[in-house]
Scaffold this active site. Structure first.
Site, PDB file in Angstrom:
ATOM      1  CG  ASP A   7      -2.013   1.363   1.249  1.00 49.91           C
ATOM      2  OD1 ASP A   7      -2.624   1.470   0.231  1.00 49.91           O
ATOM      3  OD2 ASP A   7      -1.897   2.009   2.223  1.00 49.91           O
ATOM      4  CB  SER A   8       0.218   4.652  -1.078  1.00 51.44           C
ATOM      5  OG  SER A   8      -1.013   5.054  -0.354  1.00 51.44           O
ATOM      6  CE1 TYR A  39       3.139   5.875  -2.938  1.00 51.54           C
ATOM      7  CE2 TYR A  39       2.379   4.086  -4.426  1.00 51.54           C
ATOM      8  CZ  TYR A  39       3.551   4.692  -3.655  1.00 51.54           C
ATOM      9  OH  TYR A  39       4.494   3.822  -3.553  1.00 51.54           O
ATOM     10  N   GLY A  40      -2.608   9.255  -4.226  1.00 49.10           N
ATOM     11  CA  GLY A  40      -3.713   9.570  -4.911  1.00 49.10           C
ATOM     12  C   GLY A  40      -3.609  10.799  -5.530  1.00 49.10           C
ATOM     13  CG  ASN A  71      -8.985   1.132  -3.901  1.00 44.65           C
ATOM     14  OD1 ASN A  71      -9.885   0.311  -4.325  1.00 44.65           O
ATOM     15  ND2 ASN A  71      -8.796   0.796  -2.686  1.00 44.65           N
ATOM     16  CD  GLU A 150      -2.887   8.864   6.900  1.00 43.50           C
ATOM     17  OE1 GLU A 150      -2.132   9.817   7.090  1.00 43.50           O
ATOM     18  OE2 GLU A 150      -2.891   8.020   5.634  1.00 43.50           O
ATOM     19  CB  CYS A 180      -9.917   5.198  -0.909  1.00 46.15           C
ATOM     20  SG  CYS A 180      -8.643   6.004   0.265  1.00 46.15           S
ATOM     21  CB  THR A 181      -6.423   1.550   1.844  1.00 45.71           C
ATOM     22  OG1 THR A 181      -5.769   2.741   1.628  1.00 45.71           O
ATOM     23  CG2 THR A 181      -5.730   0.809   0.725  1.00 45.71           C
ATOM     24  CG  HIS A 182      -7.071   5.917   4.394  1.00 41.82           C
ATOM     25  ND1 HIS A 182      -6.189   5.344   3.428  1.00 41.82           N
ATOM     26  CD2 HIS A 182      -6.206   6.678   5.075  1.00 41.82           C
ATOM     27  CE1 HIS A 182      -4.910   5.614   3.741  1.00 41.82           C
ATOM     28  NE2 HIS A 182      -5.030   6.470   4.788  1.00 41.82           N
TER      29      HIS A 182
HETATM   30  N1  DGL Z   1      -3.964   4.009  -0.318  1.00 41.66           N
HETATM   31  C1  DGL Z   1      -4.589   4.678  -1.142  1.00 41.66           C
HETATM   32  C2  DGL Z   1      -5.763   4.104  -2.190  1.00 41.66           C
HETATM   33  O1  DGL Z   1      -6.196   3.265  -1.566  1.00 41.66           O
HETATM   34  C3  DGL Z   1      -4.994   5.985  -0.409  1.00 41.66           C
HETATM   35  C4  DGL Z   1      -3.894   6.768  -0.037  1.00 41.66           C
HETATM   36  C5  DGL Z   1      -3.322   7.444  -0.938  1.00 41.66           C
HETATM   37  O2  DGL Z   1      -3.617   8.522  -1.566  1.00 41.66           O
HETATM   38  O3  DGL Z   1      -2.110   7.237  -1.274  1.00 41.66           O
HETATM   39  O4  DGL Z   1      -5.917   4.596  -2.927  1.00 41.66           O
END
Ligand code: DGL
Length: 248
Positions: A7-8, A39-40, A71, A150, A180-182
């Site tokens: 994951d990012s 990363y988004g 994602n 977060e 999105c993971t969060h």
């Molecule tokens: N992990 C990213 C996602 O699921 C969310 C956080 C990011 O922007 O890196 O898209």
């Protein structure tokens, strides 16, 4: 099986939580690119470059599978990761779209996809759902939910204002893809907002469903070995992992 989860940052822990609940793997290696998150908001080439570096990192372990929990990475860099990896690579977008299709028999179901700017701009979920015959799909980038999670703002006025800001003009969908993971961390607030007729699609549960369809998991692992790696401040990642994965 020994699996790598990428994951990012910390968000992919929501996917690890689903893997642990279903006791699928003997060993889990988690890597969060905490030094370069988010990363988004990055462009395709940067996301691909970072994702290939993650594959290189995972080559230090003899993995049977890499799960891309992010994602954003799943939407942009899955093919490139598959090309550089020495084991299979699976992403959450395909799994999430399939889980949605499995849950929604009616092809004109109203489906709303939410995610980072990059994920929404990729149209990855929409394309996959359209290929499966769904036509009533809307998508909305909701990046503010990432820092709120977060900051552990999981209810209350700020989250409610953000929900209204993003969703005022949307009626409750039949399915809401948490792209999105969060977002699983705020699933109660999302359910409260849209009502309990809206089905929430969670990447972690979707990838478990996907894996169970593809592989024969004849053994359960109650106490898998799990190691956490981060490109910056791994201690902070481990603290959050303890909280999200093991606290009730
Ligand atoms: N992990 C990213 C996602 O699921 C969310 C956080 C990011 O922007 O890196 O898209």
């Amino acid at each position: 099986m020994k699996v790598g989860v990428f994951d990012s940052g910390i968000g992919g822990l929501t996917v690890v939580k689903s893997l642990l609940e279903h006791q699928l793997f003997e060993e889990i290696i988690y890597f969060g690119d905490t030094a370069r998150v988010p990363y988004g908001s990055k462009d395709k080439n940067t996301i691909i470059r970072y994702a290939i570096e993650a594959v290189e990192f995972f080559k230090n372990f003899e993995l049977d599978l890499i799960i891309v929990a992010c994602n954003t990475v799943s939407a942009y860099a899955l093919n490139e990761m598959k090309e550089s990896a020495t084991c299979p690579v699976m992403g959450v977008v395909e799994a999430g779209a399939l889980a949605t299709a499995n849950a929604m028999n009616n092809k004109s179901s109203n489906i709303l996809v939410i995610g980072t700017n990059a994920t929404i701009n990729s149209h990855a979920y929409e394309n996959s759902l359209k290929e499966q015959g769904y036509s009533n799909i809307q998508a909305k980038a909701t990046p503010l939910f990432v820092p709120l999670v977060e900051e552990e703002i999981l209810d209350g006025a700020i989250l409610n204002a953000t929900l209204s800001h993003y969703f005022d003009s949307f009626k409750a969908p039949d399915a809401l893809i948490l792209g999105c993971t969060h977002f699983p961390i705020i699933s109660s607030a999302l359910s409260d907002y849209f009502g309990d007729k809206t089905l929430l699609i969670h990447s972690g549960d979707a990838i478990v469903e996907y894996l169970q369809r593809k592989f024969d998991f004849y053994k359960k692992y109650q106490n898998p070995k799990i190691e956490f790696f981060a490109s910056e401040n791994p201690e902070a990642l481990r603290n959050i992992a303890n909280k999200w994965l093991y606290e009730k």
